[in-house]
Design an enzyme around this catalytic site. Structure first.
Site, mmCIF file in Angstrom:
data_model
loop_
_atom_site.group_PDB
_atom_site.id
_atom_site.type_symbol
_atom_site.label_atom_id
_atom_site.label_comp_id
_atom_site.label_asym_id
_atom_site.label_seq_id
_atom_site.Cartn_x
_atom_site.Cartn_y
_atom_site.Cartn_z
ATOM 1 C CB THR A 1 -11.994 5.071 12.156
ATOM 2 O OG1 THR A 1 -11.196 5.203 13.324
ATOM 3 C CG2 THR A 1 -13.458 5.106 12.545
ATOM 4 C CG ASN A 2 -9.806 1.018 15.051
ATOM 5 O OD1 ASN A 2 -9.804 1.412 16.214
ATOM 6 N ND2 ASN A 2 -8.752 1.184 14.251
ATOM 7 C CG HIS A 3 -15.761 -0.051 17.462
ATOM 8 N ND1 HIS A 3 -16.769 0.862 17.303
ATOM 9 C CD2 HIS A 3 -16.093 -1.109 16.695
ATOM 10 C CE1 HIS A 3 -17.686 0.375 16.494
ATOM 11 N NE2 HIS A 3 -17.300 -0.823 16.096
ATOM 12 C CB SER A 4 -9.033 2.123 19.201
ATOM 13 O OG SER A 4 -8.148 2.537 20.205
#
Ligand code: CTP
Length: 209
Positions: free
Chosen positions: A20-23
């Site tokens: 995933t990512n930090h959004s």
């Protein structure tokens, strides 16, 4: 009828782990809220985030880039304005293990495959009058890279931000953005709250439509 995408996607490796990512989803949620306050009929396609639902906005929760792609595809015929604030995974694990991957003494490489580029797919053929705004997060050459994305994905507008600039990016209450338009001009407003930036994006979008 405004469709907004927000948040990250999650791409499973096995039943325990994902990429995933930090959004945080805050920018997209702020846009959905401001559009609703202006009287738009808003649908928010949201990756997994930790934010309260926006009142009077229909929220469609999704997990993967493929889920988000299907949701946007289904909503597109009834969408006048598409704003893609989501941070969509470009790659996913090529195989999803059905059982937990066990460790060993060896290092591990995980083959990844491309996900569909949702905005790229929206670009053509697209129904007349559809207005498309993308987002672009960069760590270098922000303007040149974002201008290339705007042209490649045939966007009307792209909101670019540089993760390395203080006050911009993931998880902050503020954003420092450059707005690039398809006619070639650009605008760099000062650092402002994500709500104020959402308002500005909608102002610019309405003056272009
Ligand atoms: N996007 C999308 N589908 C994807 C990846 C990105 O629709 N599979 C959208 C994002 O929602 C965003 C825009 O494309 O509005 C730009 O995303 P970004 O990740 O910055 O650009 P990419 O084209 O993926 O380029 P790169 O990751 O190489 O910077």
């Amino acid at each position: 009828r405004v469709t907004v995408t927000a948040g990250p996607t999650q791409e499973a490796l096995d039943p325990v782990r994902y990429l995933t990512n930090h959004s945080s989803g805050r920018m997209g949620y702020a846009i959905a809220r401001e559009a609703m306050l202006r009287g738009a009929q808003v649908t928010l396609v949201s990756g997994p985030v930790d934010l309260p639902l926006v009142p009077f906005v229909e929220t469609r929760p999704v997990t993967t880039a493929a889920d988000m792609f299907r949701a946007v595809r289904d909503l597109l015929p009834a969408t006048d304005v598409l704003i893609k604030a989501a941070a969509v995974a470009d790659y996913r694990p090529a195989q999803v293990a059905s059982d937990k991957m066990k460790n060993s003494d060896q290092d591990l490489s995980i083959p990844l495959e491309r996900t569909d580029d949702i905005l790229g797919w929206v670009a053509e053929p697209r129904h007349p009058g559809l207005f498309v705004c993308g987002f672009s997060m960069e760590t270098r050459d922000m303007v040149a890279n974002s201008r290339a994305k705007l042209e490649r994905k045939k966007l009307d507008m792209i909101v670019a931000n540089n993760l390395k600039v203080e006050g911009a990016g993931f998880g902050t209450d503020t954003n420092v953005a450059t707005l690039l338009f398809k006619d070639g001009h650009r605008e760099t407003p000062p650092m402002m709250s994500k709500e104020a930036l959402a308002d500005l994006i909608l102002d610019r979008l309405l003056s272009m439509k």
